[in-house]
Write a protein that holds these residues in place. Sequence first.
Motif, mmCIF file in Angstrom:
data_model
loop_
_atom_site.group_PDB
_atom_site.id
_atom_site.type_symbol
_atom_site.label_atom_id
_atom_site.label_comp_id
_atom_site.label_asym_id
_atom_site.label_seq_id
_atom_site.Cartn_x
_atom_site.Cartn_y
_atom_site.Cartn_z
ATOM 1 N N GLY A 239 0.818 -1.301 -0.023
ATOM 2 C CA GLY A 239 0.079 -0.162 -0.338
ATOM 3 C C GLY A 239 0.931 1.003 -0.035
ATOM 4 N N SER A 240 1.767 1.308 0.874
ATOM 5 C CA SER A 240 2.995 1.951 0.548
ATOM 6 C C SER A 240 3.821 3.349 -0.135
ATOM 7 N N PHE A 241 3.739 1.894 -1.486
ATOM 8 C CA PHE A 241 4.501 2.089 -3.155
ATOM 9 C C PHE A 241 3.134 2.042 -4.062
ATOM 10 N N LEU A 242 2.031 1.619 -3.711
ATOM 11 C CA LEU A 242 1.683 2.163 -4.429
ATOM 12 C C LEU A 242 0.439 3.800 -4.135
ATOM 13 N N LEU A 243 0.510 4.147 -3.329
ATOM 14 C CA LEU A 243 0.793 5.336 -2.440
ATOM 15 C C LEU A 243 1.647 6.507 -3.216
ATOM 16 N N ALA A 244 2.833 5.871 -2.661
ATOM 17 C CA ALA A 244 3.973 6.939 -3.426
ATOM 18 C C ALA A 244 3.885 6.921 -4.613
ATOM 19 N N MET A 245 3.895 6.397 -5.676
ATOM 20 C CA MET A 245 3.484 5.891 -7.003
ATOM 21 C C MET A 245 2.502 6.684 -7.552
ATOM 22 N N SER A 246 0.961 7.687 -6.832
ATOM 23 C CA SER A 246 -0.008 7.712 -6.906
ATOM 24 C C SER A 246 -0.186 8.821 -7.694
ATOM 25 N N PRO A 247 1.036 9.592 -7.538
ATOM 26 C CA PRO A 247 0.887 11.321 -8.425
ATOM 27 C C PRO A 247 1.267 10.479 -10.238
ATOM 28 N N LEU A 248 1.730 9.873 -10.229
ATOM 29 C CA LEU A 248 2.166 9.654 -11.401
ATOM 30 C C LEU A 248 1.006 8.188 -12.497
ATOM 31 N N MET A 249 0.200 7.598 -11.416
ATOM 32 C CA MET A 249 -0.900 7.020 -12.276
ATOM 33 C C MET A 249 -2.265 7.615 -12.083
ATOM 34 N N LEU A 250 -2.100 8.454 -11.563
ATOM 35 C CA LEU A 250 -3.118 9.677 -11.707
ATOM 36 C C LEU A 250 -3.734 11.017 -12.275
ATOM 37 N N SER A 251 -2.134 11.040 -12.552
ATOM 38 C CA SER A 251 -2.521 12.039 -13.497
ATOM 39 C C SER A 251 -1.245 12.296 -14.181
ATOM 40 N N ASN A 252 -1.688 13.045 -15.730
ATOM 41 C CA ASN A 252 -0.099 12.951 -16.731
ATOM 42 C C ASN A 252 0.802 14.453 -16.024
ATOM 43 N N SER A 253 -0.335 15.202 -15.053
ATOM 44 C CA SER A 253 0.732 16.783 -14.988
ATOM 45 C C SER A 253 1.782 16.552 -13.522
ATOM 46 N N PHE A 254 2.849 15.143 -13.508
ATOM 47 C CA PHE A 254 3.801 15.395 -12.146
ATOM 48 C C PHE A 254 4.751 14.346 -13.093
ATOM 49 N N PRO B 35 -4.137 21.967 -12.706
ATOM 50 C CA PRO B 35 -5.402 21.894 -11.990
ATOM 51 C C PRO B 35 -5.481 20.656 -10.865
ATOM 52 N N ASP B 36 -4.864 20.241 -11.550
ATOM 53 C CA ASP B 36 -5.309 17.991 -9.973
ATOM 54 C C ASP B 36 -3.831 18.355 -8.635
ATOM 55 N N ALA B 37 -3.034 19.860 -9.230
ATOM 56 C CA ALA B 37 -1.670 19.796 -7.985
ATOM 57 C C ALA B 37 -1.634 19.610 -6.999
ATOM 58 N N ASN B 38 -2.916 19.635 -6.260
ATOM 59 C CA ASN B 38 -3.013 19.070 -4.946
ATOM 60 C C ASN B 38 -3.309 17.963 -4.333
ATOM 61 N N ILE B 39 -2.945 16.684 -5.270
ATOM 62 C CA ILE B 39 -2.709 15.378 -5.758
ATOM 63 C C ILE B 39 -1.604 15.505 -4.440
ATOM 64 N N LEU B 40 -1.121 16.606 -4.773
ATOM 65 C CA LEU B 40 0.594 15.769 -3.631
ATOM 66 C C LEU B 40 0.030 16.066 -2.315
ATOM 67 N N LEU B 41 -1.595 16.758 -2.275
ATOM 68 C CA LEU B 41 -1.545 16.972 -0.511
ATOM 69 C C LEU B 41 -2.200 14.893 -0.194
ATOM 70 N N LEU B 42 -1.844 14.614 -0.752
ATOM 71 C CA LEU B 42 -2.225 13.307 -0.627
ATOM 72 C C LEU B 42 -1.527 12.923 0.095
ATOM 73 N N PHE B 43 0.284 12.936 -0.186
ATOM 74 C CA PHE B 43 1.330 12.276 1.251
ATOM 75 C C PHE B 43 0.820 12.823 2.299
ATOM 76 N N PRO B 44 0.633 14.305 3.093
ATOM 77 C CA PRO B 44 1.152 14.267 4.737
ATOM 78 C C PRO B 44 -0.552 13.991 4.830
ATOM 79 N N ALA B 45 -1.833 13.999 3.918
ATOM 80 C CA ALA B 45 -2.564 13.550 4.536
ATOM 81 C C ALA B 45 -3.168 12.132 5.611
ATOM 82 N N PHE B 46 -2.586 11.249 4.291
ATOM 83 C CA PHE B 46 -2.153 10.022 4.998
ATOM 84 C C PHE B 46 -1.390 9.829 6.034
ATOM 85 N N ASP B 47 -0.270 10.850 5.869
ATOM 86 C CA ASP B 47 1.000 10.151 6.871
ATOM 87 C C ASP B 47 0.597 11.165 8.386
#
Length: 350
Positions: free
Chosen positions: A166-181, A205-217
């Motif tokens: 789960g941790s490494f899936l979350l680590a890859m989520s910005p690349l998997m969920l968006s083409n803007s990173f 517009p989807d830059a807030n995907i990175l907020l997944l990291f601090p939200a999870f932690d």
Amino acid sequence: METANQTATGETLAPLCTVCCCGLINRTLAVIFMVSLAFAIVVGNVVTLTVFMQTRHSRTPQGYLKVSLAIADMMVGVWVVPFSVYTEISLMVTSAPPPWYQGISTASWQPCMLIGPVFAGCTFVSITTIFLMTMERSVAILRPLHKDTLVTRHRILFLIILSWAGSFLLAMSPLMLSNSFTLEYNECSRMCNYAPLLIKNQLPPDANILLLFPAFDFSLLGGTLAVNILSFTSIRRYSRKRKLLSEGSLGTDTGAGGCPHRPSFSDIKAAKTIGILTFAFTASFSPIAVFVLGNVVGFTWCNFSFVAFWILTGNSCCNVIIYSVRDHRFRKGLTLLFQRDRAQPHSEKS
């Protein structure tokens, strides 16, 4: 070395890295710091793993969790920090920055595509493991009679595997969920970081995907804090009853005073040790969370990013220090390990 910061459309922005921050002397001091930190991380966590492998009393559910935490920390010292050292040295000895450097990364795949998710994934593994360690100790404190039934090796191993996946899936989520990173070597933090692809000097517009990291932690840290409060409340209640018993204020025949389900001293001390681990990780992660929030809004905070990322990296060598000071089982295993090493030469001579 100064390099231009470019957007996805090729527009050139003001350089972030100044001579003050990226001069030869500064880079040399940074490399010395990184090499020292990598050495401390690897040696400290190798010691932790060796104690676990060589001593049977460490092969408990809590011991397996400590090994998971040590492996995650050691990966930072083996992969993440050495890559930063290599990049910094290459910047000092060559006239052109490497292809993975900030603002010039054009390849579809480059080393930061591996190093960045490894660092993020190991960070998530660390906080997930600390959460699992807290839950394991809370069962020992709150339900000591059911500890061996609820907390088994097979369940712990399953949860460890699940936390890594789960941790490494979350680590890859910005690349998997968006083409803007993308991932590139940041000239401020001097690490491989996620970077939004700017379009006309504007964040996607989807830059807030990175907020997944601090939200999870912070969600896990909040849960860990809540469980620690419950455990320490129970410990305090038990200590108060034990003090009243010693003063003769409670009868030994009362269920509350007799404390038939009291936790062991080792469980209490282990819970306090995990509380210290939680505090150390929270203190080291908080600057990163502040930086990510500012980055999503549009702030750069170049100097602060270096401090934030390397404080978090330095946490990877803190756990073995905390174990050495707080965990008597770890100290005992370490003593047995060195005694065994000393005994081998004598047996060979005889």
